[in-house]
Design a protein around this motif. Structure first.
Motif, PDB file in Angstrom:
ATOM      1  N   UNK A  70       0.689  -1.117  -0.070  1.00  0.00           N
ATOM      2  CA  UNK A  70      -0.051   0.075  -0.159  1.00  0.00           C
ATOM      3  C   UNK A  70       1.056   1.205  -0.054  1.00  0.00           C
ATOM      4  N   UNK A  71       2.065   1.152   0.259  1.00  0.00           N
ATOM      5  CA  UNK A  71       2.947   2.395   0.433  1.00  0.00           C
ATOM      6  C   UNK A  71       3.677   2.804  -1.068  1.00  0.00           C
ATOM      7  N   UNK A  72       3.227   1.870  -1.895  1.00  0.00           N
ATOM      8  CA  UNK A  72       3.696   2.084  -3.275  1.00  0.00           C
ATOM      9  C   UNK A  72       2.630   2.644  -4.139  1.00  0.00           C
ATOM     10  N   UNK A  73       2.917   3.566  -5.197  1.00  0.00           N
ATOM     11  CA  UNK A  73       1.963   3.896  -6.071  1.00  0.00           C
ATOM     12  C   UNK A  73       2.009   2.839  -7.447  1.00  0.00           C
ATOM     13  N   UNK A  75       2.611   2.875 -10.345  1.00  0.00           N
ATOM     14  CA  UNK A  75       4.145   2.842 -11.383  1.00  0.00           C
ATOM     15  C   UNK A  75       5.119   2.251 -10.399  1.00  0.00           C
ATOM     16  N   UNK A  76       5.278   2.516  -9.115  1.00  0.00           N
ATOM     17  CA  UNK A  76       6.200   1.781  -8.532  1.00  0.00           C
ATOM     18  C   UNK A  76       5.961   0.363  -8.392  1.00  0.00           C
ATOM     19  N   UNK A 291       9.493   2.087   4.159  1.00  0.00           N
ATOM     20  CA  UNK A 291       8.735   3.685   4.246  1.00  0.00           C
ATOM     21  C   UNK A 291       7.675   3.815   5.171  1.00  0.00           C
ATOM     22  N   UNK A 292       7.614   5.166   5.679  1.00  0.00           N
ATOM     23  CA  UNK A 292       6.737   5.260   6.480  1.00  0.00           C
ATOM     24  C   UNK A 292       5.258   5.161   5.921  1.00  0.00           C
TER      25      UNK A 292
ATOM     26  N   UNK D   1       4.661   7.032 -10.870  1.00  0.00           N
ATOM     27  CA  UNK D   1       4.183   8.128 -10.326  1.00  0.00           C
ATOM     28  C   UNK D   1       3.650   9.260 -11.283  1.00  0.00           C
ATOM     29  N   UNK D   2       2.697   9.945 -10.956  1.00  0.00           N
ATOM     30  CA  UNK D   2       1.919  10.686 -12.001  1.00  0.00           C
ATOM     31  C   UNK D   2       2.397  12.220 -11.914  1.00  0.00           C
ATOM     32  N   UNK D 101      -4.653   3.593   1.601  1.00  0.00           N
ATOM     33  CA  UNK D 101      -3.987   2.892   2.489  1.00  0.00           C
ATOM     34  C   UNK D 101      -2.462   3.230   2.805  1.00  0.00           C
ATOM     35  N   UNK D 102      -1.690   3.979   1.560  1.00  0.00           N
ATOM     36  CA  UNK D 102      -0.521   4.226   1.823  1.00  0.00           C
ATOM     37  C   UNK D 102      -0.208   5.564   1.434  1.00  0.00           C
ATOM     38  N   UNK D 103       1.057   6.228   1.820  1.00  0.00           N
ATOM     39  CA  UNK D 103       1.132   7.680   1.547  1.00  0.00           C
ATOM     40  C   UNK D 103       1.553   7.794   0.177  1.00  0.00           C
ATOM     41  N   UNK D 104       2.392   6.799  -0.625  1.00  0.00           N
ATOM     42  CA  UNK D 104       2.640   7.080  -1.818  1.00  0.00           C
ATOM     43  C   UNK D 104       1.488   7.270  -2.840  1.00  0.00           C
ATOM     44  N   UNK D 105       0.191   6.569  -2.719  1.00  0.00           N
ATOM     45  CA  UNK D 105      -0.729   6.724  -3.623  1.00  0.00           C
ATOM     46  C   UNK D 105      -1.272   7.999  -3.014  1.00  0.00           C
ATOM     47  N   UNK D 107       0.184  10.758  -2.048  1.00  0.00           N
ATOM     48  CA  UNK D 107       1.015  11.726  -2.894  1.00  0.00           C
ATOM     49  C   UNK D 107       0.853  12.059  -4.270  1.00  0.00           C
ATOM     50  N   UNK D 108       0.774  10.698  -4.920  1.00  0.00           N
ATOM     51  CA  UNK D 108       0.724  10.769  -6.551  1.00  0.00           C
ATOM     52  C   UNK D 108      -0.622  11.593  -6.810  1.00  0.00           C
TER      53      UNK D 108
END
Lengths: 323, 323, 323, 323
Positions: A70-73, A75-76, A291-292, D1-2, D101-105, D107-108
């Motif tokens: 869940x911490x990946x977007x 693309x990652x 990752x946080x 990422x976007x 659920x996660x910060x990456x999504x 943020x993107x």
């Protein structure tokens, strides 16, 4: 949507590499390695994959809870998947966790990773589902969304809060694409026995059952009829040996020597930090970074793990010589 | 209300037997023994108490979750408490769990057991409490309800769903009757360190901290500064030895030999059945009976425990000679 | 256990006053009145009972969540029950909530209140139950524990977290003592229709279904086939009229006039304070006191309720002339 | 990422359209319209936006729970956002839910929608967070991830299970980008008062507070000091009028006329189906389709809503003439 991806030529997904109900052995759950600044560490991803294969892994599982998915977007997630698939080069099946709050993300990711060469996807029921019918219906719909991918059902009620009984699994197994059960209910041993009994009685087809739950009950799981294990213990050599050689007395001794570390692994949240710390100490990944939001390993905790590793090294040579 | 009880002469509760912040050692959590028909087995209650005392128990804890407290009615809870107190005869402190959905039942039971000679009561926050202020206020009110009993705070968030931070514990410790913390958060080791640091910094008085969580992390807990342990492992001799003698390498070896069984104990729900089965095999209680609703130990599970006991007997003589 | 109670002569429980599957009408959920110091207010209990009977109540329900049951100890619960039963004097059925964390307390209380003259007991599944089989088995065992009392199943998943499907209710209804369903799932209207369809298809016997959920959906529930309602709205006259006269346009107008107050009632926790406040303003009980832990009604909240009552008084005379 | 998105020229995001602490009025939560086959209905998205603006919306909120955000993949979320932003053409602020659920999504998506011209993002705490410190730390980290976007904190504990006290909000408001609180705790009125008191006492800066919770308590919320409301009721004209004109007696009458439908809206899960059904009947969107998993509106439910609409039409002309 991610539908326009073309499959890279070098990480093919031949039909005989799709996940099947005959899958067995130790499927190693791989973490997602990061650089100290939090960026994906794809070099470590490749090195980790090669290391796990050399350890005897019969399969790899990525992007599960332990994989910080869940911490990946999007693309990652795909970039990491491709790195693992390239390093694997079709040697073992690779299962990709696609659990997501909604079906659209699940479908998109599933399609993308299958096109990239994955062997199957893993799905856990959404937290909050209540009532057998609702759970079965949700899983059937999820399975439809990821078609035509073979899939692995993750039964981990301590995390999802969702109960899945043997009778429900029998119904879900009417889907021929359900290849595998990741059995990590706790207590869960009698459940494995019950499923095997349903199969023997002809009430459901035989599926692959992998133990899990940190490997804490791997000896008993094997005796109950699992085909292997799917977990992320940082010494996969142990898992491979237990599954391949069976639980002799000597193997029980070896398991016991590892149990203090396996036990430390099983701490919710912190287990990931411990696994990455040990994998980094073993040189499998370059950095223990998570990752946080992620629990940090305190100095005291690190010293405790170091102590466990020193004790382990006296009883199992694979733990000796850590840098 | 149960206020008119007179204290039996023979199980006195002298001031020096009340639970204090200096409490230390292995507090053994005792199950509630039943006859095969489900009735209280008070003879076993007495024999169990004497056995635990001979094992070196520094205290006894009854009517906790492991004591099937919610399955007893008020009269039964009191009858069992009296049997334990009589057999104990003032030798060690006896802590009685009084957690209940409402304050009235908590107050009634607390008053009754303290009059009967208990040394203190144990309280866990009610499930569903949310927000630090609400949790602290609830615990402060609960403490007021059980006055003047000394009390032990059970911090077991995996069961209650309620988080209690070191800062909250410091606030609750302003109550001089808060004698003890049963520390079973997981992960929880850094929390023990944080509480001891608050004490050292003068931010809260020093309280007794008992490890718990099935004893899975007892070695590390002791190193972090606990005063002992409070759990119900069926070989309390091990807990006593670990707390008294400290974690030498030989003691670590002994702990490792017991870890497979401790691990089996930690299965939610089933652990109680396993503990009662082992205690019955050891002759501590007459029957392994648990009251419904309770998971049953299947034949396969019993065979697995028997195997663990045989393995254990080769490394620790206290497990040998089981009938 | 509370088995030695003798039935008071004056509050008999003749066979024709036991709860049956033909029960209908407005069952009023009664709060437990307290004096300002928190002691039971039995005089208010009697007066409240008489008032509700004069309002047209077809039954009374006590010691539910709204009755602050968990805040009473066993003696208080019984004393309050007796006061209500005496004031009722056999006029309408009285249902007593006996939900408790364990079966022993459930059995003791059930036996005591049935001996005292109650007509049946109400049971909600224990929070945390997961899986249809486990829920059905738990309810069947609970029903066995309260035998020979007729019982009402409370289906309130927003509070219990437990899903009960129509198919599960059909299985539970094989117990001839299951007289009534308190239907307060939300959304729950299609569920009522589904149960009535199962009955019509012969898949289960016809049972009494009472709507609930604060009365928020009473008009629709009646149209779906409920036999009445069981809730604690502080103007039971409205509930009585809706059930007896049906949802004419004028009755819809009246319902709408009450809806702002019903809506205020439905606030978790605070609803109890509001109901007691309105009942006290109506003179039904002497004091609005609730036992801790309970949300307090702030001055601003009281002013808001007063405003709703003034508005209501302009549209429904039963709300006029409040002191 | 976007991150490589370029901002479309036509839907600019001038500094004076960023969400600020002075925001007020009725922010309408827009659903995500779908075609009968489940594909995005961007034509409806544009028409809906124009309709809401004509109704007097002071802002729009998209991709919240009611917007079926988890059922969209990343590309769909962005396509829908762009359609709304283009139709809005900078007329009112548009807030985009980015909870994930996660910060990456998070943020993107935040970066993508802000580049596309959104005015701010909305964040709810992740379910499962426990302890004030952990909740505050998570929200502060989430806010850092979406920088430099202004943000709205969604406080909806009945869905998230996370409690946020006024003191915690004061701490979070130290972040100057926290522009708005979507206040939908229940009960929640005293909380609004408490926050305004903290502001008045200088303990925190004044922020914009929007009521929510289906609009069920909008009259009281306004009296407690909210700046407006953010909800998705299918007659936003009512919300606009209540916020602009205040709660006169006539406005209370109008609110009461709508309350039966607002009440129907508040049914968990089903509310979305009802809103889409009414919006489709009003011609705001072309189809009532919701993506699976979604509760279906049964024929009986539709008839009930139709009945409520007919009744409403007699008291409020905006409900008349539905096709």
């Amino acid at each position: 949507m991610l539908r326009r991806l073309t499959r890279p030529a070098r990480c093919g997904n031949p039909a005989d590499m799709l996940l099947t109900r005959k899958a067995s052995g130790a499927f190693v759950i791989a973490p997602t390695p990061f650089l100290p600044d939090g960026a994906l560490d794809l070099a470590s991803a490749r090195h980790m994959t090669e290391t796990f294969l050399r350890s005897g892994a019969a399969g790899l599982t990525i992007l599960g809870v332990m994989g910080e998915a869940p911490k990946l977007d999007a693309e990652e997630a795909l970039a990491f998947t491709r790195a693992v698939l390239e390093a694997n080069a079709g040697q073992v099946p690779v299962v990709v966790g696609v659990s997501a709050p909604g079906f659209a993300a699940m479908r998109s990711l599933s399609q993308a990773v299958m096109e990239a060469g994955a062997s199957g996807v893993m799905i856990a029921p959404a937290p909050g589902l209540r009532g057998d019918e609702a759970v079965v219906a949700w899983l059937q719909e999820a399975a439809a969304q990821v078609a035509p991918a073979p899939w692995c059902l993750q039964d981990f009620p301590l995390t999802t809060g969702v109960a899945i009984t043997p009778a429900m699994i029998a119904r879900i197994a009417a889907d021929p694409r359900l290849a595998m059960l990741k059995a990590e209910d706790c207590p869960g041993l009698d459940k494995i026995t019950a499923i095997r009994a349903l199969e023997a009685a002809g009430a459901m087809p035989r599926i692959s059952i992998m133990g899990g739950y940190y490997g804490l009950f791997l000896p008993e799981e094997l005796a109950r009829g699992t085909d292997g294990v799917m977990t992320g213990y940082a010494f996969p050599e142990l898992l491979v040996a237990m599954v391949r050689e069976g639980m002799t007395d000597a193997m029980w001794d070896r398991f016991e020597a590892h149990l203090p570390l396996i036990r430390a692994d099983s701490q919710p949240g912190l287990g990931l930090a411990i696994r990455k710390y040990v994998l980094a100490r073993r040189g499998v990944i370059a950095h223990a970074t998570a990752r946080a939001p992620a629990p940090k390993l305190s100095d005291a905790s690190r010293a405790e793990i170091d102590h466990l590793l020193r004790r382990l090294a006296r009883r199992d040579p694979i733990a000796s010589g850590l840098t």
